[in-house]
Motif scaffolding. Structure first.
Motif, short mmCIF file in Angstrom:
data_model
loop_
_atom_site.label_atom_id
_atom_site.label_comp_id
_atom_site.label_asym_id
_atom_site.label_seq_id
_atom_site.Cartn_x
_atom_site.Cartn_y
_atom_site.Cartn_z
N SER A 151 -75.65 74.80 1.84
CA SER A 151 -76.04 73.47 1.93
C SER A 151 -75.52 72.76 3.43
N LYS A 152 -74.59 73.07 4.12
CA LYS A 152 -74.16 72.51 5.26
C LYS A 152 -75.02 73.04 6.37
N ALA A 153 -75.40 74.33 6.29
CA ALA A 153 -76.44 75.03 7.31
C ALA A 153 -77.59 74.43 7.16
N GLU A 154 -78.00 74.17 5.60
CA GLU A 154 -79.27 73.29 5.73
C GLU A 154 -79.38 71.93 6.47
N LYS A 155 -78.34 71.37 6.09
CA LYS A 155 -78.32 69.79 6.82
C LYS A 155 -78.27 70.18 8.23
N PHE A 156 -77.69 70.99 8.90
CA PHE A 156 -77.67 71.36 10.48
C PHE A 156 -79.18 71.71 10.82
N GLU A 157 -79.88 72.58 10.03
CA GLU A 157 -81.24 73.06 10.30
C GLU A 157 -81.96 71.90 10.19
N GLU A 158 -81.81 70.82 9.39
CA GLU A 158 -82.69 69.76 9.20
C GLU A 158 -82.81 68.97 10.60
N ALA A 159 -81.32 68.72 11.25
CA ALA A 159 -81.30 68.24 12.52
C ALA A 159 -81.97 69.11 13.68
N LEU A 160 -81.90 70.17 13.48
CA LEU A 160 -82.74 70.97 14.40
C LEU A 160 -84.33 70.77 14.41
N VAL A 161 -84.77 70.51 13.19
CA VAL A 161 -86.13 70.33 12.97
C VAL A 161 -86.36 68.72 13.70
N PHE A 162 -85.43 67.79 13.51
CA PHE A 162 -85.66 66.70 14.12
C PHE A 162 -85.73 66.78 15.89
N LEU A 163 -84.73 67.59 16.42
CA LEU A 163 -84.75 67.77 17.64
C LEU A 163 -86.04 68.57 18.25
N ASP A 164 -86.62 69.50 17.42
CA ASP A 164 -87.69 70.06 17.61
C ASP A 164 -88.87 69.14 17.93
N GLY A 165 -88.81 68.24 16.88
CA GLY A 165 -90.00 67.28 17.00
C GLY A 165 -89.83 66.17 18.40
N PHE A 166 -88.45 65.97 18.58
CA PHE A 166 -88.31 64.99 19.73
C PHE A 166 -88.98 65.76 20.89
N LEU A 167 -89.00 67.09 20.92
CA LEU A 167 -89.46 68.10 22.10
C LEU A 167 -90.99 68.27 22.04
N LYS A 168 -91.59 67.76 21.25
CA LYS A 168 -92.91 67.98 21.03
C LYS A 168 -93.75 67.23 21.88
N ASN A 169 -94.45 67.76 23.00
CA ASN A 169 -95.09 67.34 24.24
C ASN A 169 -94.32 66.35 25.06
N GLN A 170 -93.14 66.87 25.33
CA GLN A 170 -92.18 66.39 26.41
C GLN A 170 -91.21 67.31 26.73
N PRO A 171 -91.17 67.67 28.06
CA PRO A 171 -90.30 68.67 28.47
C PRO A 171 -88.89 68.45 28.23
N TRP A 172 -88.13 67.34 28.14
CA TRP A 172 -86.90 67.28 28.18
C TRP A 172 -86.60 66.31 26.79
N VAL A 173 -85.11 66.30 26.29
CA VAL A 173 -84.96 65.79 25.25
C VAL A 173 -85.29 64.28 25.13
N ALA A 174 -85.30 63.77 26.13
CA ALA A 174 -85.40 62.16 26.16
C ALA A 174 -86.66 61.69 27.27
#
Ligand SMILES: N[C@@H](CCC(=O)N[C@@H](CS)C(=O)NCC(=O)O)C(=O)O
Length: 241
Positions: A151-174
């Motif tokens: 369940s902790k792995a899933e919470k972290f994976e959820e954060a990876l999904v958010f991060l993957d979303g931030f990187l949609k259509n832009q080269p760097w995280v910000a």
């Protein structure tokens, strides 16, 4: 004077290092290789070309609790810097300070209100979501004699999904340029990969990861980030039954 650190493709991020007034200027960086925020900070220090002494504290032996270090940082966390008596901790705060103080321009943390706010958002995401969720997954295994909790792995994976979303259509995280948020986040991602999260399954994240490794190869990526993450991963794997 020639800059022996400059190689093709290196972004010159600092123009102060070779100022004669700076010749004896050096900062102390309290550091532990297994610590992602320590590694992010050391890579940034290298990127800026700021002269520095790395003071390694072995957290596994509790060296951060030494009275001398507690006097410097009562919260006993690495990274901590001492810049000629100016003491600061928390990697995100340190990195912003170093860019303001030593960056050749504001590209690593833009002064533009909106661009700067997005960098801050990613830094807070790193500090309050990504890193704590990874710690929450790893610490009970490393220090609590427990096995990984899905369940902790899933919470972290959820954060990876958010991060993957931030990187949609832009080269760097910000946004459109490399910032200190990329330094902060890549140290965590390398650690996550070392404890066997599959980064490759997130396409934007994985493309960015590859790009960051190249961009930071001259800032000690292999020696600092990869080596530290690998050591952390080995310790973690050792605890698995
Ligand atoms: N938000 C802090 C986190 C610092 C932190 O938790 N450091 C850990 C190592 S990753 C540490 O020093 N732990 C030792 C302790 O708390 O005694 C930062 O980004 O610097």
């Amino acid at each position: 004077m020639g800059n022996c650190m400059e190689t093709e493709g290196v972004v010159p991020l600092n123009n102060i290092t070779f100022d004669p007034k700076m010749i004896n200027h050096s900062i102390d960086l309290y550091f532990f290789p297994g610590s992602p925020p320590s590694r992010a900070t050391l890579m940034l220090v290298k990127a800026l070309g700021v002269k520095h002494n790395v003071k390694t504290l072995n957290l596994l032996a509790g060296e951060q609790m030494n009275p001398e270090f507690i006097k410097i940082n009562p919260m006993h966390t690495v990274p901590t810097i001492n810049d000629n008596g100016f003491i600061l901790w928390d990697s995100h705060v340190i990195m912003k300070y170093l860019v303001d103080q030593y960056g050749k321009d504001d590209s690593l943390h833009p002064k533009d209100a909106k661009k700067g706010a997005i960098v801050n958002h990613r830094l807070f995401f790193s500090a309050t979501v990504l890193f704590p969720r990874l710690q929450d997954y790893c610490s009970p295994v490393l220090f609590g004699n427990q096995q990984p909790d899905s369940s902790k792995a899933e919470k972290f994976e959820e954060a990876l999904v958010f991060l993957d979303g931030f990187l949609k259509n832009q080269p760097w995280v910000a946004g459109q340029q490399l910032t200190i948020a990329d330094f902060s986040i890549v140290a965590i991602i390398a650690t996550a990969e070392a404890v066997m999260f599959n980064i490759a399954k997130y396409s934007n994240l994985s493309e960015w990861y590859h790009k960051v490794k190249n961009a930071m190869s001259n800032y000690g990526y292999e020696d600092v980030n990869q080596a530290g993450a690998d050591a952390f991963g080995a310790m973690f794997k050792n605890k698995l039954k």
